[in-house]
Write an enzyme that holds these catalytic residues in place. Structure first.
Site, PDB file in Angstrom:
ATOM      1  CE  LYS A   1     -12.255   7.405 -18.447  1.00 39.90           C
ATOM      2  NZ  LYS A   1     -12.644   8.662 -17.820  1.00 39.90           N
TER       3      LYS A   1
ATOM      4  CE1 TYR B   1     -16.561  10.339 -16.320  1.00 39.40           C
ATOM      5  CE2 TYR B   1     -15.998  10.454 -14.000  1.00 39.40           C
ATOM      6  CZ  TYR B   1     -16.386   9.723 -15.105  1.00 39.40           C
ATOM      7  OH  TYR B   1     -16.597   8.378 -14.984  1.00 39.40           O
TER       8      TYR B   1
ATOM      9  CG  ASP C   1      -9.828  15.663 -15.066  1.00 38.46           C
ATOM     10  OD1 ASP C   1      -9.109  15.125 -15.922  1.00 38.46           O
ATOM     11  OD2 ASP C   1     -10.884  15.147 -14.638  1.00 38.46           O
TER      12      ASP C   1
ATOM     13  NE  ARG D   1      -2.937   0.415   3.313  1.00 38.81           N
ATOM     14  CZ  ARG D   1      -2.178   0.544   4.397  1.00 38.81           C
ATOM     15  NH1 ARG D   1      -1.363   1.595   4.512  1.00 38.81           N
ATOM     16  NH2 ARG D   1      -2.232  -0.351   5.363  1.00 38.81           N
TER      17      ARG D   1
HETATM   18  C1  LIG Z   1     -13.141   9.050 -16.549  1.00 37.14           C
HETATM   19  C2  LIG Z   1     -12.840  10.396 -16.046  1.00 37.14           C
HETATM   20  C3  LIG Z   1     -12.624  10.624 -14.675  1.00 37.14           C
HETATM   21  C4  LIG Z   1     -12.746   9.531 -13.644  1.00 37.14           C
HETATM   22  O1  LIG Z   1     -11.741   8.574 -13.779  1.00 37.14           O
HETATM   23  P1  LIG Z   1     -11.946   7.016 -13.384  1.00 37.14           P
HETATM   24  O2  LIG Z   1     -10.649   6.413 -13.792  1.00 37.14           O
HETATM   25  O3  LIG Z   1     -13.128   6.520 -14.153  1.00 37.14           O
HETATM   26  O4  LIG Z   1     -12.196   6.999 -11.916  1.00 37.14           O
HETATM   27  C5  LIG Z   1     -12.306  11.914 -14.279  1.00 37.14           C
HETATM   28  N1  LIG Z   1     -12.210  12.918 -15.176  1.00 37.14           N
HETATM   29  C6  LIG Z   1     -12.418  12.733 -16.499  1.00 37.14           C
HETATM   30  C7  LIG Z   1     -12.283  13.889 -17.433  1.00 37.14           C
HETATM   31  C8  LIG Z   1     -12.754  11.472 -16.969  1.00 37.14           C
HETATM   32  O5  LIG Z   1     -12.966  11.301 -18.276  1.00 37.14           O
END
Ligand SMILES: *Cc1c(COP(=O)(O)O)cnc(C)c1O
Length: 384
Positions: free
Chosen positions: A200, A103, A175, A51
């Site tokens: 992604k 998101y 983000d 962890r």
């Molecule tokens: C998918 C996504 C998230 C969340 O990420 P996870 O890996 O699904 O927890 C946050 N911000 C954006 C822009 C996303 O496309």
């Protein structure tokens, strides 16, 4: 790190990486272990318990730091787990200013989880950075931005918001999931924290759920490492390996995502049945100039609305697509289509959603790296 001089397209492959010490393995082994032998209490080789740290995760964290031009990387069990760690830097009574068009899961995390703990979130449009300052008060601690925004493809000027954030002594987190470090590097533009859903584009093959943070400052990194270990939503060794492998081809994939994205955005725009196409590469996109300045390309994410369509029409189109898979998520090699109002953004109340433009007729595409003529033929038959 010695590879600081490397160009981005080399950092994706070599950044923070070195052959494994045990046998010289070129790819970091998957250290599928929870614990590590000690010779005497505390006598270990840098790893005690997975962890706290795991060598495969360390390899990923070093790669992340390198490709974002940061100093410290942290890998989490998901993008939302990474965001959760950032908000845990705050205390009850603190306030956050966030983009309104973000998101759906991020909105849910802020609103449904952290508001209960006494943190206040202001969701506002930030295309005009001047608006942001009106919301700053002595309780404000963090500005959270997503750019390009999901799914409206708005662009927020990171440099301008960073200047504002510095002026008021706040933290700025970006983000950058849609852009990836191939297209934009928020730390270089003045952000304190860059966050990714590595699920992604970084992973890029729709086979893993992982989150990432990268920072420059040691003090901030230490606070985040403490939260990562104390809260425990860490990225496992197998998942770390998969994202590392994905990152090695990030630059070639992104190049093709951008080329295909451009071709499809232009195809949709000239189509007589299309009402509106949202893509920051168009010269008349409201934030095109900012996109041009802070991004190296415009990416493969596109949203559109067909003429006179409603909820049912949009559903019909996404159901008719054959090569584009109807699915949540984005950023994989394969093309995906989604209906934000009923899928990714269903957790945002309808009025909130529509305020930022996420209407029932909106369709979102994650353009993959297939042959673009096949993708266009698929859209043609579905729209017809
Ligand atoms: C998918 C996504 C998230 C969340 O990420 P996870 O890996 O699904 O927890 C946050 N911000 C954006 C822009 C996303 O496309």
């Amino acid at each position: 790190m010695s590879e600081k001089h490397l160009k981005f397209n080399s950092k994706t492959i070599h950044g923070g990486q070195h052959p494994d010490k045990a046998y010289g393995a070129v790819m970091p082994p998957i250290y599928q272990t929870s614990t590590y032998a000690q010779t005497t209490p505390g006598g270990h080789q840098g790893y005690e318990y997975s962890r706290s740290a795991n060598p495969t995760r360390t390899a990923l964290e070093n790669s992340l730091a390198s490709i974002e031009n940061g100093t410290y990387g942290l890998a989490f069990a998901s993008g939302l787990a990474a965001m959760d760690a950032v908000i845990k830097l705050l205390s009850p009574g603190d306030e956050v200013i966030s983009t309104n068009d973000l998101y759906g899961g991020s909105y849910r995390l802020f609103k449904k989880i952290f508001e209960k703990f006494g943190i206040t979130f202001h969701f506002i449009g930030m295309q005009d950075p001047g608006v942001v300052e009106k919301y700053i008060n002595p309780k404000t601690k963090l500005i959270w931005i997503e750019t390009p925004t999901n799914p409206m493809m708005n662009i927020i000027d990171i440099k301008k918001i960073a200047a504002l954030s510095k002026k008021h002594g706040l933290l700025l987190a970006v983000d950058s999931t849609f852009a990836t470090p191939y297209l934009q590097q928020p730390l270089d533009l003045g952000a304190d924290i860059v966050m990714h859903s590595a699920t992604k584009y970084l992973g890029g093959h729709s086979d893993v759920v992982v989150g990432a943070l990268v920072v420059k400052e040691k003090d901030l990194a230490d606070r985040l490492y403490f939260i990562q270990n104390a809260s425990g939503a860490v990225c496992g060794p197998m998942d770390s390996f998969l994202v590392l492998r994905g990152i090695k081809t990030l630059h070639v994939r992104m190049q093709r995502h951008c080329e295909n994205g451009k071709a499809i955005a232009e195809y949709l725009r000239q189509h007589p049945k299309i009402e509106k196409v949202y893509w920051p590469g168009f010269a008349d996109h409201p934030n095109h100039m900012v996109a041009k300045q802070q991004m190296k390309g415009f990416g493969g994410m596109i949203s559109f609305i067909t003429k006179g369509s409603n909820y049912e029409d949009a559903i019909k189109i996404v159901e008719k697509l054959k090569l584009f898979t109807l699915a949540e998520s984005l950023g994989g090699v394969e093309s995906l289509a989604g209906h934000p109002a009923s899928m990714t953004h269903a957790s945002i109340p309808k009025e909130e959603r529509e305020k930022s433009g996420v209407v029932d007729a909106l369709i979102r595409l994650s353009v993959g790296i297939e042959d673009v003529t096949d993708l266009i033929a698929d859209l043609e038959q579905a729209i017809a």
